[in-house]
Enzyme design. Structure first.
Site, mmCIF file in Angstrom:
data_model
loop_
_atom_site.group_PDB
_atom_site.id
_atom_site.type_symbol
_atom_site.label_atom_id
_atom_site.label_comp_id
_atom_site.label_asym_id
_atom_site.label_seq_id
_atom_site.Cartn_x
_atom_site.Cartn_y
_atom_site.Cartn_z
ATOM 1 N N CYS A 109 0.835 -1.203 0.000
ATOM 2 C CA CYS A 109 0.000 0.000 0.000
ATOM 3 C C CYS A 109 0.879 1.266 0.000
ATOM 4 C CB CYS A 109 -0.997 -0.038 1.160
ATOM 5 S SG CYS A 109 -2.332 1.179 0.981
ATOM 6 N N HIS B 68 -3.923 -4.847 0.096
ATOM 7 C CA HIS B 68 -3.444 -5.391 1.374
ATOM 8 C C HIS B 68 -3.536 -6.913 1.349
ATOM 9 C CE1 HIS B 68 -2.921 -1.706 3.770
ATOM 10 N NE2 HIS B 68 -3.871 -1.217 2.995
ATOM 11 N N GLU C 145 -2.501 -8.958 3.527
ATOM 12 C CA GLU C 145 -2.817 -9.450 4.873
ATOM 13 C C GLU C 145 -4.307 -9.332 5.188
ATOM 14 O OE1 GLU C 145 -2.319 -5.043 5.524
ATOM 15 O OE2 GLU C 145 -1.463 -6.549 4.177
#
Length: 210
Positions: free
Chosen positions: A81, A183, A185
């Protein structure tokens, strides 16, 4: 086995990135110590927040030079990001703020007339192959939260794109440098798969994650 360094510069989803790597069986530490970053076999630069604040924090802690040293050493490096955006020369966010300058190009606000920030799941397509997306089908969805996007000068570095008010860069790869605008994650199973691909880059294909 030395852990992957997740750079702590006061902004970013540090714990969720560490937990994701831990779930995959890859050792990882969250650190703001330059020597730990330099000695790590691989480095992740996460990020949520303002470009100007991030660059100020990296300079103040000496992490800016540590990042450059790691990138020049050939070790795998992943920006997530804001961490992707910081790799470029300059950002329009906060008034043309210089970035790390590791890749030629600019960071610009998303086009007018669309909802900003861009928040949610978006499909990616692959203009060229990347080891990051090994085993991840084209057209897969990843989770994005951002108001700015990168415009690389060298289009050859773009390995994934998404559609949001036009084509925007979703991922880049140049040598040992990788970056994703989304993202991983927060992107469920396929996000973990991408992080596993990065982990295997760091430790070798023989490393068996859970």
């Amino acid at each position: 086995m030395k852990p992957i360094a997740i750079i702590d510069y006061g902004m970013g989803n540090l714990l969720s990135v560490q937990k994701a790597l831990d779930a995959l069986g890859f050792p990882a530490i969250i650190t703001n110590k330059t020597e730990e970053v330099i000695k790590a076999p691989g480095v992740i630069l996460p990020g949520v927040g303002a470009f100007k604040d991030a660059m100020a924090a990296l300079k103040a802690t000496g992490l800016q030079e540590a990042i450059k040293e790691v990138c020049q050493s050939g070790k795998p490096f992943l920006g997530i990001c804001l961490g992707l955006q910081l790799l470029f020369e300059v950002s329009e966010e906060g008034g043309w703020v210089p970035g790390l300058g590791l890749l030629p190009g600019e960071v610009r606000r998303l086009p007018a007339g669309i909802k900003v920030p861009h928040m949610g799941w978006n499909q990616v397509k692959y203009p060229r192959p990347s080891i990051l997306f090994k085993g991840i089908p084209e057209g897969s969805f990843f989770y994005f939260v951002h108001s700015y996007h990168v415009e690389p000068r060298n289009l050859e570095v773009i390995v994934a794109e998404t559609e949001y008010g036009g084509q925007i860069v979703a991922a880049i790869e140049q040598g040992n440098l990788f970056g994703v605008q989304f993202h991983p994650e927060k992107s469920s199973t396929l996000g973990l798969k991408l992080l596993a691909n990065f982990g295997r880059l760091v430790y070798g294909d023989s490393f068996s994650s859970h």
